[in-house]
Design an enzyme around this catalytic site. Structure first.
Site, short mmCIF file in Angstrom:
data_model
loop_
_atom_site.label_atom_id
_atom_site.label_comp_id
_atom_site.label_asym_id
_atom_site.label_seq_id
_atom_site.Cartn_x
_atom_site.Cartn_y
_atom_site.Cartn_z
N TYR A 177 31.51 38.23 27.97
CA TYR A 177 30.16 38.02 27.43
C TYR A 177 29.69 39.28 26.69
CZ TYR A 177 25.07 37.78 27.38
OH TYR A 177 23.74 37.83 26.99
N LYS A 224 28.79 40.08 22.58
CA LYS A 224 27.54 40.66 22.08
C LYS A 224 27.83 41.86 21.17
CE LYS A 224 24.56 37.92 23.66
NZ LYS A 224 23.79 37.13 22.73
N SER A 239 22.30 42.61 24.29
CA SER A 239 22.04 42.79 25.71
C SER A 239 22.41 44.20 26.14
CB SER A 239 22.89 41.79 26.49
OG SER A 239 22.86 42.10 27.85
N1 LIG Z 1 18.10 35.76 29.61
C1 LIG Z 1 18.66 36.96 29.73
O1 LIG Z 1 18.65 37.55 30.83
C2 LIG Z 1 19.31 37.63 28.55
C3 LIG Z 1 19.60 39.01 28.62
C4 LIG Z 1 20.19 39.63 27.53
C5 LIG Z 1 20.50 38.88 26.40
N2 LIG Z 1 20.23 37.55 26.36
C6 LIG Z 1 20.57 36.79 25.16
O2 LIG Z 1 19.39 36.22 24.63
C7 LIG Z 1 19.69 34.98 24.00
C8 LIG Z 1 18.77 33.91 24.53
O3 LIG Z 1 18.93 33.85 25.95
P1 LIG Z 1 18.11 32.83 26.83
O4 LIG Z 1 17.99 33.44 28.18
O5 LIG Z 1 16.91 32.38 26.11
O6 LIG Z 1 19.19 31.67 26.93
P2 LIG Z 1 18.98 30.10 26.87
O7 LIG Z 1 20.27 29.49 27.30
O8 LIG Z 1 17.74 29.70 27.56
O9 LIG Z 1 18.77 29.86 25.31
C9 LIG Z 1 19.84 29.71 24.41
C10 LIG Z 1 19.54 28.47 23.58
O10 LIG Z 1 20.58 28.30 22.63
C11 LIG Z 1 20.96 26.95 22.59
N3 LIG Z 1 22.36 26.94 22.14
C12 LIG Z 1 23.44 27.42 22.79
N4 LIG Z 1 24.54 27.27 22.03
C13 LIG Z 1 24.15 26.70 20.88
C14 LIG Z 1 24.82 26.30 19.69
N5 LIG Z 1 26.14 26.45 19.57
N6 LIG Z 1 24.11 25.76 18.69
C15 LIG Z 1 22.76 25.59 18.82
N7 LIG Z 1 22.06 25.93 19.91
C16 LIG Z 1 22.76 26.49 20.93
C17 LIG Z 1 20.74 26.42 23.99
O11 LIG Z 1 20.55 25.03 24.04
C18 LIG Z 1 19.49 27.19 24.41
O12 LIG Z 1 18.32 26.48 24.06
C19 LIG Z 1 21.17 34.72 24.25
O13 LIG Z 1 21.87 35.13 23.09
C20 LIG Z 1 21.50 35.61 25.41
O14 LIG Z 1 22.85 36.02 25.39
C21 LIG Z 1 19.63 36.92 27.40
#
Ligand SMILES: NC(=O)c1ccc[n+]([C@@H]2O[C@H](COP(=O)([O-])OP(=O)(O)OC[C@H]3O[C@@H](n4cnc5c(N)ncnc54)[C@H](O)[C@@H]3O)[C@@H](O)[C@H]2O)c1
Length: 338
Positions: A149, A153, A125
């Protein structure tokens, strides 16, 4: 074509990436514990793509199950999305975030080692840049972690790079996302924030459906063209495409690298409100509130490395982001006139 396992593959960015990978001929397996994903997502993906979607319901910390999935499906590379992602929650419960994000990633690496899977694309991120000296931000800008958080990362990025340096992994790409928004244009998959959204676009769409009365704009006295905060919003399908290209790159070019994923264009909160109104015909009432502590005035990527290495550039416009976010949210709210 390679077989790819997506941890967190039923979540927001994972599910869209699955669509992009399938469109490029890859085989995908989703591994998710469904802690933050709807159970219907795999079926909707199958309907949307016409492909068979393999699903393993498991926690990434379950080394045996993950290793078995990697070996059984003959997985060439993992895209690691699974994580907790709420900044406020991470400050309230640091150990939970260390456990799920850092320990979870270590367990995933153990499983990959057991199964002999040596390539990884990792969801990082832009939050790792903290308060940048200036925008556009290049990958070599100093990292200034401001919350737990962001810390998780950065640690996860470093763990992957260490394993490449020591020969346990072949290739790792850390992708630093700026502000993902939007949904697949079919409105069959999208973001499902629980509770009060922390991010601008889900908030705007909930105001548009009438679920929330108005949008709070935090600060209109920043040193930006209209005084409101400027961010680099990127359509989730552009982001998804970048994952597919990053993965294809790392399978050909071993090593560890870190790459920004943004459009390179800053959009203010007021710009986004007006774009949303233009793209959807809905009015978004808003009120100006004081600045939030820790918010940065302006924050956008220099995405030239992604273009150079992956031949990738964001293509979708702010209007696309607004239209697709709205279609998704309207459909969920049972509004049919979109
Ligand atoms: N959405 C954003 O704005 C954003 C920005 C920067 C980085 N990210 C990163 O991108 C990644 C995906 O984000 P997202 O927005 O799709 O989030 P999200 O919560 O929609 O997706 C994460 C998925 O991981 C699953 N999950 C969580 N912990 C788990 C575990 N221990 N075992 C198995 N499954 C697990 C959840 O059920 C979910 O389906 C994350 O790592 C997040 O930190 C997201």
């Amino acid at each position: 074509m390679p077989n790819i396992l997506l941890t967190g593959g039923a979540g927001y960015i994972g599910s869209h990436t699955a669509v992009a990978l399938l469109a490029r001929g890859h085989t995908v397996t989703l591994l998710d514990n469904f802690a933050n994903a709807e159970r219907e997502v795999p079926d909707r993906l199958a309907q949307l793509t016409g492909a068979e979607i393999l699903v393993v319901e498991a926690d990434i910390r379950d080394v045996e199950t993950v290793a078995t999935a990697l070996a059984d499906q003959n997985i060439d590379a993992v895209i690691h999305f699974a994580a907790l992602k709420a900044v406020g929650e991470s400050e309230a419960d640091p150990l939970l975030y260390y456990e799920m994000n850092i320990v979870g990633t270590i367990r995933l690496f153990e499983a990959m080692q057991k199964a002999g899977t040596k390539n990884l694309v990792f969801s990082s991120s832009a939050t790792v840049y903290g308060q940048p000296d200036a925008s556009p931000i290049l990958e070599n800008a100093p990292t200034r972690v401001q919350n737990i958080y962001g810390r998780t990362k950065l640690v996860m990025e470093d763990l992957g790079a260490d394993l490449v340096r020591t020969g346990f992994l072949k290739g790792v790409v850390n992708l630093r996302y700026f502000n993902p928004v939007g949904a697949h244009s079919s409105a069959m998959i999208g973001e499902t924030p629980s509770g009060v959204p922390n991010n601008l676009m889900p908030y705007i769409t909930q105001v548009a459906t009438g679920e929330r009365p108005y949008l709070q704009v935090f600060g209109n006295d920043y040193d930006t063209p209209d005084g409101t905060g400027v961010r680099d919003y990127i359509h989730v399908m552009d982001l998804a495409e970048a994952h597919a290209l990053a993965l294809e790159y790392i399978l050909q070019t071993p090593g560890a690298l870190t790459v920004n994923l943004g459009t390179g264009t800053g959009i203010s909160v007021l710009d986004m409100i007006h774009a949303f109104e233009r793209a959807t015909g809905r009015t978004i009432p808003f009120k100006i509130s004081p600045r939030r502590p820790g918010d940065v005035a302006s924050y956008y990527a220099n995405p030239s490395l992604a273009e150079r290495l992956f031949n990738w550039k964001a293509k979708l416009t702010v209007d696309d982001m607004c239209r697709d976010s709205w279609r998704w949210q309207a459909r969920r709210a049972g509004i049919n006139d979109v």
